[in-house]
Design a protein around this motif. Structure first.
Motif, PDB file in Angstrom:
ATOM      1  N   SER A  95     -16.757 -16.480   3.134  1.00  0.00           N
ATOM      2  CA  SER A  95     -15.502 -17.092   3.580  1.00  0.00           C
ATOM      3  C   SER A  95     -14.386 -16.858   2.569  1.00  0.00           C
ATOM      4  O   SER A  95     -13.236 -16.594   2.945  1.00  0.00           O
ATOM      5  CB  SER A  95     -15.705 -18.596   3.802  1.00  0.00           C
ATOM      6  N   ILE A  96     -14.709 -16.961   1.283  1.00  0.00           N
ATOM      7  CA  ILE A  96     -13.703 -16.725   0.240  1.00  0.00           C
ATOM      8  C   ILE A  96     -13.236 -15.278   0.273  1.00  0.00           C
ATOM      9  O   ILE A  96     -12.035 -14.988   0.164  1.00  0.00           O
ATOM     10  CB  ILE A  96     -14.281 -17.101  -1.137  1.00  0.00           C
ATOM     11  N   GLU A  97     -14.165 -14.342   0.432  1.00  0.00           N
ATOM     12  CA  GLU A  97     -13.780 -12.928   0.492  1.00  0.00           C
ATOM     13  C   GLU A  97     -12.959 -12.634   1.739  1.00  0.00           C
ATOM     14  O   GLU A  97     -12.007 -11.844   1.693  1.00  0.00           O
ATOM     15  CB  GLU A  97     -15.028 -12.050   0.445  1.00  0.00           C
ATOM     16  N   ASP A  98     -13.295 -13.255   2.855  1.00  0.00           N
ATOM     17  CA  ASP A  98     -12.501 -13.058   4.081  1.00  0.00           C
ATOM     18  C   ASP A  98     -11.075 -13.573   3.887  1.00  0.00           C
ATOM     19  O   ASP A  98     -10.114 -12.940   4.350  1.00  0.00           O
ATOM     20  CB  ASP A  98     -13.166 -13.779   5.258  1.00  0.00           C
ATOM     21  N   LEU A  99     -10.920 -14.704   3.221  1.00  0.00           N
ATOM     22  CA  LEU A  99      -9.582 -15.223   2.947  1.00  0.00           C
ATOM     23  C   LEU A  99      -8.795 -14.251   2.085  1.00  0.00           C
ATOM     24  O   LEU A  99      -7.606 -13.996   2.340  1.00  0.00           O
ATOM     25  CB  LEU A  99      -9.689 -16.587   2.255  1.00  0.00           C
ATOM     26  N   ALA A 100      -9.449 -13.688   1.058  1.00  0.00           N
ATOM     27  CA  ALA A 100      -8.764 -12.722   0.189  1.00  0.00           C
ATOM     28  C   ALA A 100      -8.339 -11.482   0.965  1.00  0.00           C
ATOM     29  O   ALA A 100      -7.249 -10.941   0.743  1.00  0.00           O
ATOM     30  CB  ALA A 100      -9.677 -12.334  -0.980  1.00  0.00           C
ATOM     31  N   ARG A 101      -9.167 -11.038   1.895  1.00  0.00           N
ATOM     32  CA  ARG A 101      -8.811  -9.858   2.678  1.00  0.00           C
ATOM     33  C   ARG A 101      -7.651 -10.151   3.632  1.00  0.00           C
ATOM     34  O   ARG A 101      -6.807  -9.279   3.877  1.00  0.00           O
ATOM     35  CB  ARG A 101     -10.030  -9.352   3.441  1.00  0.00           C
ATOM     36  N   ARG A 102      -7.612 -11.355   4.181  1.00  0.00           N
ATOM     37  CA  ARG A 102      -6.467 -11.708   5.026  1.00  0.00           C
ATOM     38  C   ARG A 102      -5.185 -11.766   4.201  1.00  0.00           C
ATOM     39  O   ARG A 102      -4.117 -11.322   4.657  1.00  0.00           O
ATOM     40  CB  ARG A 102      -6.721 -13.053   5.716  1.00  0.00           C
ATOM     41  N   LEU A 103      -5.289 -12.287   2.980  1.00  0.00           N
ATOM     42  CA  LEU A 103      -4.138 -12.281   2.088  1.00  0.00           C
ATOM     43  C   LEU A 103      -3.692 -10.858   1.781  1.00  0.00           C
ATOM     44  O   LEU A 103      -2.489 -10.559   1.747  1.00  0.00           O
ATOM     45  CB  LEU A 103      -4.491 -13.003   0.785  1.00  0.00           C
ATOM     46  N   ARG A 104      -4.658  -9.992   1.558  1.00  0.00           N
ATOM     47  CA  ARG A 104      -4.338  -8.594   1.240  1.00  0.00           C
ATOM     48  C   ARG A 104      -3.587  -7.932   2.395  1.00  0.00           C
ATOM     49  O   ARG A 104      -2.578  -7.246   2.173  1.00  0.00           O
ATOM     50  CB  ARG A 104      -5.623  -7.819   0.932  1.00  0.00           C
ATOM     51  N   ARG A 105      -4.074  -8.126   3.619  1.00  0.00           N
ATOM     52  CA  ARG A 105      -3.415  -7.491   4.764  1.00  0.00           C
ATOM     53  C   ARG A 105      -1.971  -7.984   4.913  1.00  0.00           C
ATOM     54  O   ARG A 105      -1.060  -7.199   5.185  1.00  0.00           O
ATOM     55  CB  ARG A 105      -4.215  -7.768   6.042  1.00  0.00           C
ATOM     56  N   LEU A 106      -1.774  -9.273   4.753  1.00  0.00           N
ATOM     57  CA  LEU A 106      -0.427  -9.813   4.891  1.00  0.00           C
ATOM     58  C   LEU A 106       0.481  -9.302   3.773  1.00  0.00           C
ATOM     59  O   LEU A 106       1.647  -8.955   4.009  1.00  0.00           O
ATOM     60  CB  LEU A 106      -0.469 -11.342   4.873  1.00  0.00           C
ATOM     61  N   LEU A 107      -0.048  -9.226   2.558  1.00  0.00           N
ATOM     62  CA  LEU A 107       0.762  -8.757   1.438  1.00  0.00           C
ATOM     63  C   LEU A 107       1.133  -7.285   1.604  1.00  0.00           C
ATOM     64  O   LEU A 107       2.253  -6.873   1.254  1.00  0.00           O
ATOM     65  CB  LEU A 107      -0.006  -8.979   0.131  1.00  0.00           C
ATOM     66  N   LEU A 108       0.219  -6.490   2.144  1.00  0.00           N
ATOM     67  CA  LEU A 108       0.528  -5.078   2.385  1.00  0.00           C
ATOM     68  C   LEU A 108       1.603  -4.931   3.458  1.00  0.00           C
ATOM     69  O   LEU A 108       2.474  -4.053   3.358  1.00  0.00           O
ATOM     70  CB  LEU A 108      -0.739  -4.319   2.792  1.00  0.00           C
ATOM     71  N   ARG A 109       1.552  -5.767   4.483  1.00  0.00           N
ATOM     72  CA  ARG A 109       2.597  -5.710   5.504  1.00  0.00           C
ATOM     73  C   ARG A 109       3.945  -6.149   4.924  1.00  0.00           C
ATOM     74  O   ARG A 109       4.986  -5.596   5.271  1.00  0.00           O
ATOM     75  CB  ARG A 109       2.211  -6.574   6.705  1.00  0.00           C
ATOM     76  N   ASP A 110       3.914  -7.149   4.045  1.00  0.00           N
ATOM     77  CA  ASP A 110       5.145  -7.556   3.380  1.00  0.00           C
ATOM     78  C   ASP A 110       5.698  -6.422   2.525  1.00  0.00           C
ATOM     79  O   ASP A 110       6.926  -6.218   2.464  1.00  0.00           O
ATOM     80  CB  ASP A 110       4.901  -8.790   2.501  1.00  0.00           C
ATOM     81  N   ALA A 111       4.807  -5.693   1.871  1.00  0.00           N
ATOM     82  CA  ALA A 111       5.252  -4.598   1.005  1.00  0.00           C
ATOM     83  C   ALA A 111       5.953  -3.508   1.801  1.00  0.00           C
ATOM     84  O   ALA A 111       6.929  -2.907   1.321  1.00  0.00           O
ATOM     85  CB  ALA A 111       4.054  -4.023   0.249  1.00  0.00           C
ATOM     86  N   GLU A 112       5.498  -3.250   3.021  1.00  0.00           N
ATOM     87  CA  GLU A 112       6.130  -2.215   3.844  1.00  0.00           C
ATOM     88  C   GLU A 112       7.553  -2.597   4.239  1.00  0.00           C
ATOM     89  O   GLU A 112       8.392  -1.721   4.499  1.00  0.00           O
ATOM     90  CB  GLU A 112       5.282  -1.962   5.091  1.00  0.00           C
ATOM     91  N   GLN A 113       7.841  -3.879   4.295  1.00  0.00           N
ATOM     92  CA  GLN A 113       9.189  -4.309   4.661  1.00  0.00           C
ATOM     93  C   GLN A 113      10.227  -3.933   3.605  1.00  0.00           C
ATOM     94  O   GLN A 113      11.423  -3.877   3.891  1.00  0.00           O
ATOM     95  CB  GLN A 113       9.222  -5.823   4.876  1.00  0.00           C
ATOM     96  N   LEU A 114       9.780  -3.686   2.386  1.00  0.00           N
ATOM     97  CA  LEU A 114      10.716  -3.427   1.301  1.00  0.00           C
ATOM     98  C   LEU A 114      11.423  -2.082   1.439  1.00  0.00           C
ATOM     99  O   LEU A 114      12.523  -1.904   0.908  1.00  0.00           O
ATOM    100  CB  LEU A 114       9.975  -3.482  -0.045  1.00  0.00           C
ATOM    101  N   VAL A 115      10.793  -1.119   2.114  1.00  0.00           N
ATOM    102  CA  VAL A 115      11.332   0.243   2.141  1.00  0.00           C
ATOM    103  C   VAL A 115      11.723   0.681   3.539  1.00  0.00           C
ATOM    104  O   VAL A 115      12.136   1.824   3.722  1.00  0.00           O
ATOM    105  CB  VAL A 115      10.300   1.228   1.548  1.00  0.00           C
TER     106      VAL A 115
END
Length: 408
Positions: free
Chosen positions: A173-193
């Motif tokens: 469950s902890i690893e799944d939460l980290a992966r969901r955070l990762r996906r959201l952060l990567l999508r946020d990163a794409e908004q920058l450019v």
């Protein structure tokens, strides 16, 4: 020659995981305990159908040994009180709508004055069930005997057959939460450019806010895992494992809050730079690279927290160190580029600075030195609290071989 994975292997793995699911285990354990209680009650009681015994065992037996010990006594009290109330009513009145209402009122009222905690409703439930099968007051002792049989069977069941440890489930469950955070952060990163409409940025912010529910779900799973480690004879480092998992989830929860704030900053920035990329090309690419490294570091951190084998933990630690170092380098480069851009175009400089601040907060939380210090503080605090609560037990443990090790 390596074996080719077969489809049947995947089905077997899924079947094993399904049978190890806490819900499935709880159903099986409760069923077996209730059945055993009924068989024992048939031998020791004169009642033809001693249904109170399996009822009590069903209420007492829990998925973890700690939960059984901490809630079993209160459950037994609630059932016994309900049985006594029902038997007393059955000797005076029969079962009717008004007597049912009266017994519920009496049970809930008495339950508030006895030490049953959150099991007050079970006083009324037990009273109603027993009232339906009790005909004469002379059977009062039989019902009490059945209740005690069910309670003993329920409590003994988890001592004889030690419940499983749910550390793996909590780790997943902890690893799944980290992966969901990762996906959201990567999508946020794409908004920058890329040009980001305010509507899309608001959608990302809504997804970040929903992560609070995910954290609550993981916390519930972790609490069950912590209970399964307490007083379990198969666990030698229960305190250490609990602290490692709990502090790991605390760190991810803080990072979740930071990601939500970062998403809010991007949503505000999208309104300032409507129709254009949120950042100029060079600083945007540098900060996107930074967020990509942080996103990967979140998963490596979760793997480090949940790794059981020392080799896996060492690999995760090395990977995490590399990703944090790369994130720090790209963060410094992005800061320099943003500073140059602010001099030329000061629009939104507060929001750009906020992005760097939020990145710094996540890097600080994921830092291994910070984590080690936090672990030591939590271990000291937990050990000190345990000694203060159980001083005699602590002195006895100190006299035993290996007693200085945190094993509870």
């Amino acid at each position: 020659m390596p074996k080719t994975p077969r489809a049947g292997d995947g089905r077997l793995a899924r079947t094993v995981r399904r049978w190890r699911d806490p819900v499935v285990v709880q159903i099986l354990r409760s069923t077996v305990a209730a059945t055993i209680a009924y068989v024992v009650a048939l031998q020791l009681s004169d009642v033809t159908a001693p249904l109170t015994a399996p009822l009590t065992a069903l209420l007492v037996v829990q998925v973890t040994l700690y939960a059984t010990l901490t809630t079993g006594i209160r459950r037994v009290n609630s059932v016994v009180i309900g049985v006594l109330i029902a038997v007393g009513f059955s000797s005076l009145v029969g079962l009717s709508w008004w007597s049912l209402g009266l017994i519920i009122l009496a049970s809930l009222t008495v339950g508030q004055f006895v030490r049953v905690g959150e099991f007050v409703p079970e006083v009324a439930i037990s009273a109603m069930l027993v009232l339906g099968v009790t005909e004469v007051g002379a059977s009062a002792w039989d019902r009490v005997l059945e209740t005690l049989i069910g309670a003993v069977v329920g409590l003994t069941f988890n001592f004889v057959l030690a419940p499983p440890v749910w550390v793996d489930t909590a780790g997943e469950s902890i690893e799944d939460l980290a992966r969901r955070l990762r996906r959201l952060l990567l999508r946020d990163a794409e908004q920058l450019v890329t040009p980001t409409p305010p509507r899309l940025a608001e959608q990302r912010l809504h997804e970040a806010r929903q992560l609070d529910d995910d954290v609550a779900d993981v916390d519930a799973v972790l609490r069950q895992a912590e209970d399964s480690l307490r007083l379990n004879p198969r666990v030698r480092e229960g305190l250490l494992n609990r602290v490692v998992l709990r502090t790991g989830l605390d760190t991810l929860e803080i990072c979740t809050v930071v990601v939500r704030v970062l998403s809010r900053t991007l949503a505000d920035l999208s309104r300032v730079r409507a129709g254009a990329p949120l950042l100029p090309p060079e600083p945007g690419r540098a900060l996107r690279e930074t967020l990509s490294h942080v996103a990967d570091a979140l998963v490596s951190f979760a793997v480090l927290v949940t790794a059981q084998a020392s080799s896996s933990a060492t690999t995760a630690e090395e990977r995490l160190n590399e990703q944090l170092a790369a994130a720090a380098r790209s963060r410094d480069r992005a800061a320099g580029l943003l500073l140059d851009d602010v001099r030329d175009d000061p629009r939104g400089w507060q929001l750009q600075g906020a992005l760097l601040t939020e990145v710094d907060r996540m890097l600080a939380e994921l830092d291994l030195e910070h984590r080690t210090r936090r672990l030591m503080e939590e271990l000291d605090r937990s050990t000190r609290e345990r000694h203060e609560r159980f001083p005699r037990w602590a002195r006895l443990r100190a006299l035993l071989p290996g007693g200085e090790r945190p094993r509870v």
